[in-house]
Design a protein around this motif. Sequence first.
Motif, mmCIF file in Angstrom:
data_model
loop_
_atom_site.group_PDB
_atom_site.id
_atom_site.type_symbol
_atom_site.label_atom_id
_atom_site.label_comp_id
_atom_site.label_asym_id
_atom_site.label_seq_id
_atom_site.Cartn_x
_atom_site.Cartn_y
_atom_site.Cartn_z
ATOM 1 N N SER A 23 16.446 -40.939 -17.666
ATOM 2 C CA SER A 23 16.417 -42.140 -17.979
ATOM 3 C C SER A 23 15.296 -42.237 -18.730
ATOM 4 C CB SER A 23 16.563 -42.780 -17.443
ATOM 5 O OG SER A 23 15.675 -43.206 -16.134
ATOM 6 N N LEU A 24 15.544 -43.822 -19.503
ATOM 7 C CA LEU A 24 13.620 -44.203 -20.114
ATOM 8 C C LEU A 24 13.908 -45.580 -20.047
ATOM 9 C CD1 LEU A 24 14.276 -46.191 -22.730
ATOM 10 C CD2 LEU A 24 14.644 -44.087 -23.782
ATOM 11 N N VAL A 25 12.643 -46.025 -19.314
ATOM 12 C CA VAL A 25 12.306 -48.044 -19.372
ATOM 13 C C VAL A 25 11.710 -48.166 -20.458
ATOM 14 C CG1 VAL A 25 11.057 -49.508 -18.449
ATOM 15 C CG2 VAL A 25 12.363 -47.524 -16.687
ATOM 16 N N THR A 26 12.671 -49.226 -21.057
ATOM 17 C CA THR A 26 12.439 -49.836 -22.594
ATOM 18 C C THR A 26 10.503 -50.728 -22.724
ATOM 19 O OG1 THR A 26 13.614 -51.481 -22.729
ATOM 20 C CG2 THR A 26 14.389 -49.996 -23.885
ATOM 21 N N CYS B 46 11.165 -54.126 -22.488
ATOM 22 C CA CYS B 46 11.744 -55.153 -22.857
ATOM 23 C C CYS B 46 11.903 -55.293 -21.094
ATOM 24 C CB CYS B 46 12.454 -55.336 -23.560
ATOM 25 S SG CYS B 46 13.985 -55.142 -23.208
ATOM 26 N N GLY B 47 11.720 -53.521 -20.537
ATOM 27 C CA GLY B 47 11.819 -53.150 -18.971
ATOM 28 C C GLY B 47 12.986 -52.848 -18.444
ATOM 29 N N ARG B 48 14.154 -52.910 -19.597
ATOM 30 C CA ARG B 48 15.641 -52.391 -19.169
ATOM 31 C C ARG B 48 15.193 -50.706 -19.478
ATOM 32 N NH1 ARG B 48 20.822 -55.199 -21.557
ATOM 33 N NH2 ARG B 48 20.237 -57.526 -20.217
ATOM 34 N N ARG B 49 16.274 -50.662 -18.531
ATOM 35 C CA ARG B 49 16.525 -49.019 -17.831
ATOM 36 C C ARG B 49 17.649 -48.358 -18.585
ATOM 37 N NH1 ARG B 49 14.128 -45.262 -14.617
ATOM 38 N NH2 ARG B 49 12.526 -47.106 -13.176
ATOM 39 N N GLY C 10 20.580 -50.953 -17.423
ATOM 40 C CA GLY C 10 20.315 -52.018 -16.048
ATOM 41 C C GLY C 10 19.970 -53.415 -16.822
ATOM 42 N N GLU D 284 18.398 -56.515 -16.977
ATOM 43 C CA GLU D 284 16.908 -57.063 -18.269
ATOM 44 C C GLU D 284 15.553 -57.649 -16.040
ATOM 45 O OE1 GLU D 284 17.883 -60.790 -20.049
ATOM 46 O OE2 GLU D 284 18.709 -59.758 -22.103
ATOM 47 N N GLN D 285 14.429 -57.622 -17.169
ATOM 48 C CA GLN D 285 13.882 -58.094 -15.856
ATOM 49 C C GLN D 285 13.418 -59.315 -15.547
ATOM 50 O OE1 GLN D 285 9.670 -57.270 -17.784
ATOM 51 N NE2 GLN D 285 9.256 -55.552 -17.197
#
Length: 102
Positions: free
Chosen positions: A21-24, A26-29, A52, A54-55
């Motif tokens: 996975s990666l986390v963008t 803007c905080g989305r995985r 996933g 949003e923050q």
Amino acid sequence: MTTTTGHDVTMATATAAETPSLVTACGRRIAVRCLRLAPADRPISRVTLDVGREQGGGPGTWAALTADEARDLARLLLLHAGLAEGGGNGSIGMSQQGVSPS
């Protein structure tokens, strides 16, 4: 393995740290997994993308792609990444089967 309505559903059971996975920014995985449905007559495999929450707690979404669809998406992502890095004009003249410019 979990049995649901006569179909076996198998997903890799990995911890969050092991799931690709990666986390963008803007905080989305975004997690990438392989989903295998194993009905007796014809097994089905899909590549899943799980975006996933949003923050702020907004709901996430997911998609299940065939292997060909996953490859087409990968090509589009790489193409647009190159355009973003190179400051291209955004015009894309791709006409591949299953891939259409957006």
